[in-house]
Design an enzyme around this catalytic site. Structure first.
Site, mmCIF file in Angstrom:
data_model
loop_
_atom_site.group_PDB
_atom_site.id
_atom_site.type_symbol
_atom_site.label_atom_id
_atom_site.label_comp_id
_atom_site.label_asym_id
_atom_site.label_seq_id
_atom_site.Cartn_x
_atom_site.Cartn_y
_atom_site.Cartn_z
ATOM 1 N N LYS A 297 63.474 59.611 57.812
ATOM 2 C CA LYS A 297 62.824 60.745 57.150
ATOM 3 C C LYS A 297 63.647 62.001 57.385
ATOM 4 O O LYS A 297 64.184 62.190 58.478
ATOM 5 C CB LYS A 297 61.401 60.966 57.674
ATOM 6 C CG LYS A 297 60.662 62.125 56.967
ATOM 7 C CD LYS A 297 59.231 62.267 57.453
ATOM 8 C CE LYS A 297 59.144 62.987 58.771
ATOM 9 N NZ LYS A 297 59.574 64.424 58.677
ATOM 10 N N GLU B 95 53.257 68.384 53.426
ATOM 11 C CA GLU B 95 52.581 68.967 54.587
ATOM 12 C C GLU B 95 52.061 70.367 54.286
ATOM 13 O O GLU B 95 52.795 71.222 53.795
ATOM 14 C CB GLU B 95 53.510 69.014 55.799
ATOM 15 C CG GLU B 95 52.821 69.585 57.043
ATOM 16 C CD GLU B 95 53.574 69.359 58.335
ATOM 17 O OE1 GLU B 95 53.091 69.829 59.381
ATOM 18 O OE2 GLU B 95 54.644 68.709 58.304
ATOM 19 N N ASP C 19 59.921 63.825 64.843
ATOM 20 C CA ASP C 19 60.463 64.783 65.803
ATOM 21 C C ASP C 19 59.345 65.628 66.406
ATOM 22 O O ASP C 19 59.580 66.441 67.301
ATOM 23 C CB ASP C 19 61.547 65.655 65.173
ATOM 24 C CG ASP C 19 61.072 66.448 63.966
ATOM 25 O OD1 ASP C 19 59.868 66.378 63.642
ATOM 26 O OD2 ASP C 19 61.898 67.137 63.347
ATOM 27 N N SER C 20 58.105 65.387 65.959
ATOM 28 C CA SER C 20 56.935 65.940 66.640
ATOM 29 C C SER C 20 56.861 65.455 68.077
ATOM 30 O O SER C 20 56.104 66.009 68.886
ATOM 31 C CB SER C 20 55.653 65.566 65.888
ATOM 32 O OG SER C 20 55.600 64.171 65.633
#
Length: 291
Positions: free
Chosen positions: A140, A208, A71-72
């Site tokens: 994900k 992350e 979704d980046s």
């Protein structure tokens, strides 16, 4: 003699002949089973984001074994300021394009904000769209303990899940962009999150913006692969956003990004050269013309 901690102890590297994912001999679509087997061999592997068929085809031809349709895309492809506005329709369209542009890589589709937070049933509906309509091999989703039930139902329904803990960009409005897992309490929570997604059936977990030492501990603790982004060198795999890695994003990059090219300059210079040729009347030349 100074003793190295477990986190500092060099890990054995597989011989090139034992590689299966990157530089290996797999000439079919890579599966989740291939990913889990890599951890058993101690084989590290790279993952990149991709949002369109053409870029994905380049990475596929380069041997990248796993691509994340993240979704980046909201920031890097669609012009949003954050990932939050990205819709399931957009993720389905982008994921389908990446699948069409590849023949070997495992394609992981991101579940965007608002597509799974209501509970397991909503998560299953959303994930089913990505699998059925886009053809992804896995999905994900963000969250540790709080996403346990969603992951469990997806896995029970036959949909492989890559989890995502640490900094979770969909929670930027509440968490902000900062390192996660610093301090004893925060570190213990991250460990609980990691174990929760493993227990729920996730086949891998993204870590992350987590301190390298903590990421190493998580990697040693889990039997599923860890994928680091800003989490040090000891995770089982690494992922970068491709526009950052190739220098297209521009501006100040996060500390954890290594820029391997300067596509922004290459593309800008090419566009200027083209414009100068058009304005100057040197393009199209005779060899570019039909007679």
């Amino acid at each position: 003699m100074t003793q190295l901690s477990a986190a500092q102890t060099p890990q054995p590297k597989p011989a090139d002949g034992n590689r299966a994912l990157y530089g290996g001999k797999i000439n079919r679509r890579i599966t989740v089973r291939d990913i889990t087997a890599a951890k058993e061999r101690g084989e590290k592997w790279p993952m990149l984001t991709a949002y369109d068929a053409m870029t994905a085809s380049v990475f596929d031809e380069s041997g990248i074994p796993v691509m994340l349709v993240g979704d980046s895309a909201g920031n890097c492809h669609l012009g949003y300021e954050t990932t939050v506005p990205v819709t399931l329709d957009e993720m389905t369209m982008l994921s389908a394009a990446v699948v069409r542009g590849t023949s070997r890589a495992l394609i992981v589709g991101d579940l965007p904000f608002g597509s799974y937070q209501e509970g397991p049933v909503q998560a299953l509906r959303s994930a089913t769209r990505l699998v059925k309509e886009a053809g992804v091999g896995a999905v994900k989703l963000e969250g540790g303990e709080r996403s346990h039930r969603q992951i469990e139902l997806l896995v029970e329904s036959g949909i492989p899940v890559m989890a995502h803990i640490g900094l979770t960009p969909q929670s930027v409005n509440s968490m902000g962009y900062r390192v996660q897992g610093r301090g004893e309490e925060a570190a213990q929570q991250l460990l609980r999150d990691a174990k929760a997604v493993q227990d729920a059936g996730a086949f891998a977990v993204v870590l992350e913006l987590v301190p390298a030492e903590l990421a190493a501990e998580v990697t040693r603790t889990l039997h599923i692969p860890t994928v680091g982004i800003g989490a040090g060198p000891d995770t089982d795999a690494q992922v970068l956003v491709w526009t950052d890695m190739l220098g297209l994003t521009g501006g100040r990059m996060p500390k954890f990004v290594k820029q391997y090219a300067d596509l922004r300059k290459v593309m800008g210079d090419a566009a200027k050269a083209y414009a100068e040729d058009v304005v100057g009347g040197t393009f199209p030349a005779d060899e570019h013309s039909v007679h």
